[in-house]
Design an enzyme around this catalytic site. Structure first.
Site, short mmCIF file in Angstrom:
data_model
loop_
_atom_site.label_atom_id
_atom_site.label_comp_id
_atom_site.label_asym_id
_atom_site.label_seq_id
_atom_site.Cartn_x
_atom_site.Cartn_y
_atom_site.Cartn_z
N ASP A 1 -14.01 6.00 -6.37
CA ASP A 1 -13.69 4.60 -6.04
C ASP A 1 -15.00 3.82 -6.09
O ASP A 1 -16.10 4.42 -6.14
CB ASP A 1 -13.05 4.56 -4.63
CG ASP A 1 -12.60 3.17 -4.20
OD1 ASP A 1 -12.55 2.25 -5.04
OD2 ASP A 1 -12.31 2.98 -2.99
N ARG B 1 -2.47 -7.20 3.42
CA ARG B 1 -3.76 -6.67 2.96
C ARG B 1 -4.86 -7.49 3.60
O ARG B 1 -4.85 -8.72 3.52
CB ARG B 1 -3.90 -6.75 1.44
CG ARG B 1 -5.35 -6.57 1.03
CD ARG B 1 -5.60 -6.45 -0.42
NE ARG B 1 -5.15 -5.18 -0.92
CZ ARG B 1 -5.59 -4.63 -2.07
NH1 ARG B 1 -6.51 -5.24 -2.79
NH2 ARG B 1 -5.12 -3.47 -2.47
N HIS C 1 -5.75 2.86 3.05
CA HIS C 1 -5.02 2.31 1.89
C HIS C 1 -3.86 3.28 1.60
O HIS C 1 -3.85 3.96 0.57
CB HIS C 1 -5.98 2.18 0.71
CG HIS C 1 -5.47 1.31 -0.41
ND1 HIS C 1 -4.27 0.63 -0.34
CD2 HIS C 1 -6.00 1.01 -1.63
CE1 HIS C 1 -4.10 -0.05 -1.46
NE2 HIS C 1 -5.13 0.17 -2.26
N CYS D 1 -8.61 4.60 -8.09
CA CYS D 1 -7.61 3.65 -7.60
C CYS D 1 -7.67 2.32 -8.33
O CYS D 1 -6.69 1.59 -8.37
CB CYS D 1 -7.80 3.43 -6.10
SG CYS D 1 -9.46 2.87 -5.68
N ARG E 1 1.73 2.91 -8.75
CA ARG E 1 1.74 2.10 -7.53
C ARG E 1 3.10 1.43 -7.37
O ARG E 1 3.64 1.31 -6.28
CB ARG E 1 0.65 1.00 -7.58
CG ARG E 1 -0.78 1.48 -7.66
CD ARG E 1 -1.23 2.21 -6.41
NE ARG E 1 -0.96 1.48 -5.19
CZ ARG E 1 -1.64 0.40 -4.76
NH1 ARG E 1 -2.67 -0.05 -5.45
NH2 ARG E 1 -1.31 -0.20 -3.62
N GLN F 1 -1.73 3.42 -1.72
CA GLN F 1 -2.53 3.97 -2.82
C GLN F 1 -2.47 5.50 -2.81
O GLN F 1 -2.26 6.15 -3.84
CB GLN F 1 -3.99 3.50 -2.68
CG GLN F 1 -4.91 4.05 -3.73
CD GLN F 1 -4.63 3.47 -5.10
OE1 GLN F 1 -4.56 2.26 -5.26
NE2 GLN F 1 -4.46 4.31 -6.11
N1 CP Z 1 -5.89 -0.11 -6.24
C1 CP Z 1 -5.64 -1.32 -5.71
O1 CP Z 1 -5.29 -1.47 -4.54
O2 CP Z 1 -5.86 -2.35 -6.57
P1 CP Z 1 -5.83 -3.90 -6.19
O3 CP Z 1 -7.03 -4.15 -5.32
O4 CP Z 1 -5.92 -4.60 -7.52
O5 CP Z 1 -4.56 -4.18 -5.45
N1 NVA Z 2 -12.26 0.81 -1.45
C1 NVA Z 2 -11.84 -0.31 -2.26
C2 NVA Z 2 -10.45 -0.12 -2.73
C3 NVA Z 2 -9.90 -1.20 -3.61
C4 NVA Z 2 -8.50 -0.94 -4.05
C5 NVA Z 2 -11.95 -1.59 -1.45
O1 NVA Z 2 -11.58 -1.58 -0.26
O2 NVA Z 2 -12.42 -2.59 -1.97
#
Ligand code: CP
Ligand code: NVA
Length: 301
Positions: A218, A96, A123, A259, A287, A126
């Site tokens: 989101d 990530r 993502h 999400c 998830r 997700q």
């Molecule tokens: N939805 C999601 O990816 O959550 P986190 O950022 O907590 O992993």
């Molecule tokens: N769009 C958000 C998603 C978090 C799960 C981000 O990238 O912060």
């Protein structure tokens, strides 16, 4: 990895396997016994980290959390060299972080499967959980209407665009013109959608929520974009998901998806996310099952 790298049939298999994995959650299988997973994080995470750790660990695997604040990567060692070393010690890597290109470099130099746990652009894990959650309410996703309201150019919206185009889900993005998905991605997904029968629409008109099976939003400011908060608030305030907008669908059974993490009172009101139409908490749990299914299907013996 993005869903562009998989066929619709392969994505269908991941969804079917996720369903099976969720049903057999208490069976105490040990399908990851003797295996190791490196969890590499440049950005924060609750759900993604916990989903990977619990899904892998409860089946006998050994997940190792590696924050990039602590390891050598980028500071005292090149990405390629870190990848080479991780590939010698782990059966798979989850990444990530910021750049999408890091996922590819890690895969190229480690020689093991690399799971994309979120980048600035995509993502994908997700999006699989999101479609799985949609199907829990409405059955096969083909022909269903999913409406994303908010920052239409962010990683979550872009991954939904790809997976919906692949699976024949009618996908509408409602966002201000400044925040629509980039033409380059739409040029890739439009022919895919044509083939699957997905109707893809990008619009600034909130009236396009009519008939939605699911309304999704989101955060307005994604990780790494914190300096844009004031600008985003000004652009996106009219696009808040509240009960009025949910009612505009004209359906009582429309579900609400997010999400998470959510900023309640910003992109969504408390009554909607904590209300009876919300499936955000199932979505968070899912998830884990979808990520377990992805690992089961892709980890070499
Ligand atoms: N939805 C999601 O990816 O959550 P986190 O950022 O907590 O992993
Ligand atoms: N769009 C958000 C998603 C978090 C799960 C981000 O990238 O912060």
């Amino acid at each position: 990895m993005t869903w562009l790298d998989f066929t619709s049939e392969e994505i269908r298999l991941f969804l079917d396997l996720s369903k099976q994995v969720k049903l057999e959650r208490n069976e105490g299988k040990e399908r990851f016994k003797g295996k190791t997973l490196a969890l590499l994080f440049e950005k924060r995470s609750t759900r993604t980290r916990c989903a990977f750790e619990t899904a892998f660990g409860e089946e006998g695997g050994h997940p190792v959390f590696l924050s990039t604040d602590d390891i050598q990567l980028g500071a005292k060692e090149s990405l390629e060299d870190t990848a080479r070393v991780l590939g010698r010690m782990f059966n798979a890597i989850q990444f990530r972080g910021f750049k999408q290109s890091t996922v590819k470099t890690l895969a190229d130099y480690s020689g093991v499967p690399v799971y994309n746990g979120l980048t600035d652009l995509f993502h994908p894990t997700q999006a699989l959980a999101d479609i799985f959650t949609l199907e829990e309410s409405f059955g096969n996703c083909q022909g269903k209407k999913l409406v994303f309201v908010g920052d239409g150019r962010n990683n979550v919206a872009r991954s939904l665009l790809v997976i919906c185009a692949k699976l024949g889900v009618n996908f509408t993005i409602i966002s201000p013109p400044e925040l629509t998905p980039d033409a380059e991605l739409l040029n890739i997904t439009n022919p895919i959608a044509k083939k699957s029968g997905a109707d893809i629409l990008v619009s600034a008109d909130l009236g396009e929520v009519v008939g939605a099976d699911a309304v999704y939003t989101d955060v307005w400011v994604s990780m790494g974009e914190e300096t844009k908060r004031a600008e985003r608030r000004a652009l996106l305030s009219p696009y808040q998901v509240n009960q009025d907008l949910m009612d505009k669908t004209g359906r009582k059974d429309t579900i609400f998806l997010h999400c998470l993490p959510a900023i309640k009172g910003e992109e969504v009101t408390v009554d909607v996310i904590d209300g009876s139409q919300s499936r955000a908490w199932d979505q968070a749990e899912n998830r884990k099952w979808t990520i377990k299914a992805i690992m089961l299907a892709t980890l070499p013996e």
